[in-house]
Write a protein that holds these residues in place. Structure first.
Motif, PDB file in Angstrom:
ATOM      1  N   TYR A 216       0.832  -1.201   0.000  1.00 27.40           N
ATOM      2  CA  TYR A 216       0.000   0.000   0.000  1.00 27.40           C
ATOM      3  C   TYR A 216       0.869   1.254   0.000  1.00 27.40           C
ATOM      4  N   VAL A 228      -3.655   3.722   0.493  1.00 27.29           N
ATOM      5  CA  VAL A 228      -4.188   3.845  -0.864  1.00 27.29           C
ATOM      6  C   VAL A 228      -3.672   2.680  -1.697  1.00 27.29           C
ATOM      7  N   SER A 231      -8.629   1.795  -3.525  1.00 28.01           N
ATOM      8  CA  SER A 231      -9.451   2.818  -2.881  1.00 28.01           C
ATOM      9  C   SER A 231     -10.914   2.769  -3.298  1.00 28.01           C
ATOM     10  N   ILE A 272      -1.947  13.022  -3.802  1.00 22.23           N
ATOM     11  CA  ILE A 272      -2.792  12.263  -4.729  1.00 22.23           C
ATOM     12  C   ILE A 272      -2.808  12.887  -6.112  1.00 22.23           C
ATOM     13  N   LEU A 420     -10.260  10.909   2.056  1.00 20.59           N
ATOM     14  CA  LEU A 420      -9.867  10.103   0.900  1.00 20.59           C
ATOM     15  C   LEU A 420     -11.077   9.785   0.028  1.00 20.59           C
TER      16      LEU A 420
END
Length: 464
Positions: A216, A228, A231, A272, A420
């Motif tokens: 991960y 993540v 997800s 991200i 998230l």
């Protein structure tokens, strides 16, 4: 003979007069004591018959929660001594008929955290179902807050049970809700992980399976860690979040809960999608539903008209609201937001409360909905969607699967996991817009080859 009769008659006369001389107060006290004894026995006598009918293939466990309060678990057996994944049943019996506001919370603790949500079926009966997503040993963890409102002190179970659960492998794409954007994850223990020395919390939000966590990517936000990899159900990760345009602003709206979510989201953004610039993500402070713009400057009121996607979270209103007030004011407020963003393709999402139900001052009695162990404001929010009170572009953003198993612990872990999810729902919305040829641009909204002008930046004045 005559003398004997007179003597016996005289004795009966003495007895009669002796009883007559017993003080009236003593008789009254005796009757009161008898009445209190009967009430006590009725109040704290257990219900002999339950609604959990005995069935083959199930094992029944009864736990004493408090005097006059029993938790009964109906657990589905597998071959051997283990229990299956479920569904299992739980029933809470409250023999105290004067217990008007019972407060309790129940979960399983083991390789996963499993919330057991119960719904009130009568004054003395609460029932619910639950499933266990991961094999391993578990214990029952429960709190009893008593029968008084606004009580924060609690006592744990004086006894528990050990459970060994065997779960057959299921598809990772199975989701807890139909058409959900999220995989069916759980809070999974990291204590046996090879990375347990890396500062991970005791439980992380991931697929319920034993695996090497080194696969991960670990993101940091809100003084916590979120994983993540898998997800969401889309293999491309966060759908088309990276395509969010400069004129497709995401607006967080609400009280301190919304502000913290916005901050946490911004902490995750460069990890991200560093290409997405922060100016696309606004926060609007709202402390009440009736006059939300009372502290806004003119520029803030104008800028609100640029929003194309609103996330609403108001856990800390300026004045506590009853459940009826919360339902009425929230419904009216969402109606105003629909006018602010007067386009059927611009979504509004209502986030459930992460606040523990025992810590709240909101949605207080009288209750207008059947009670549950969830937050009483979440009962309202979910009921509004169950009864279809809003048009289709208003969505429920339900995070109770994250918050309820943790209860009042690890708030930052919950916050990071919710943040998230925001990337997922926004990315999916961008994907839906692009699928119909829609994109917000500087000259207006491009939709199927037609350019529609952007909204005039005129403050909305229709709140009251």
């Amino acid at each position: 003979m005559l003398a004997s009769f007179k003597r016996n008659n005289s004795m009966r006369t003495v007895y009669r007069y002796s009883f007559a001389r017993i003080p009236y107060q003593c008789i009254v006290i005796g009757l009161i004591f008898l009445h209190a004894t009967v009430i006590f026995l009725l109040r704290f006598s257990y219900v002999e018959e339950t609604e959990l009918m005995k069935e083959e293939g199930y094992h029944y466990e009864t736990l004493e929660v408090s005097r006059g309060v029993q938790l009964i678990l109906k657990l589905h057996n597998t071959a051997g001594n283990a229990y299956s994944a479920g569904p299992h049943e739980a029933l809470l019996q409250i023999a105290d008929t004067t217990c008007q506001y019972p407060g309790f919370w129940i979960r399983l603790v083991g390789h996963c955290l499993v919330n057991i949500e119960l719904k009130q079926e009568s004054d003395r009966m609460w029932k619910g179902n639950f499933a266990i997503p991961m094999s391993g040993p578990y214990k029952v963890d429960a709190r009893w807050y008593g029968c008084e409102r606004d009580r924060t002190e609690w006592r744990p179970l004086s006894q528990s049970i050990d459970m060994l659960v065997h779960v057959e492998q299921s598809s990772p794409n199975e989701s807890g809700e139909p058409n959900s954007l999220f995989l069916n994850k759980a809070w999974v223990s990291t204590l046996s992980s090879t990375l347990s020395d890396k500062g991970l919390p005791d439980y992380v939000w991931k697929l319920p399976k034993q695996e090497d966590l080194s696969a991960y990517t670990m993101l940091e936000a809100a003084n916590s860690v979120v994983l993540v990899d898998d997800s969401n159900t889309n293999p491309n990760g966060f759908y088309k979040f990276h395509e969010l345009g400069n004129y497709e602003l995401l607006c967080f709206m609400g009280s301190d809960s919304a502000f913290k979510l916005w901050e946490t989201f911004l902490q995750l953004r460069p990890q991200i999608s560093a290409g997405q610039r922060p100016f696309k993500f606004h926060y609007y402070n709202v402390s009440n539903f009736v006059h939300p713009d009372v502290d806004w400057e003119l520029e803030t009121k104008q800028r609100l008209r640029k929003c194309k996607h609103i996330l609403l979270s108001l856990e800390e209103p300026l004045r506590p609201l009853s459940q009826a007030e919360f339902k009425s004011q929230l419904t009216t407020f969402v109606g105003h937001l629909l006018k602010v963003m007067d386009d059927s393709t611009f979504p509004i999402r209502l986030l459930t409360f992460n606040e523990p139900p025992m810590n709240t001052n909101n949605c207080y009695p009288p209750f207008v909905l059947p009670r549950s162990t969830d937050h009483p404001c979440n009962d309202v929010i979910k009921d509004l969607f169950r009864t279809r009170a809003f048009p289709e572009r208003v969505h429920l953003f339900d995070n109770t699967d994250l918050s309820n198993p943790q209860f009042d612990q690890n708030a930052n872990d919950i916050l990071a996991a919710v943040a998230l999810r925001v990337f997922i729902v926004v990315g999916k919305q961008v994907s839906d817009w692009r699928a119909v040829g829609q994109k917000g641009m500087i000259d207006g909204l491009h939709r199927n080859g037609i350019v529609e002008p952007n909204f005039d930046l005129i403050p909305y004045e229709g709140w009251v």
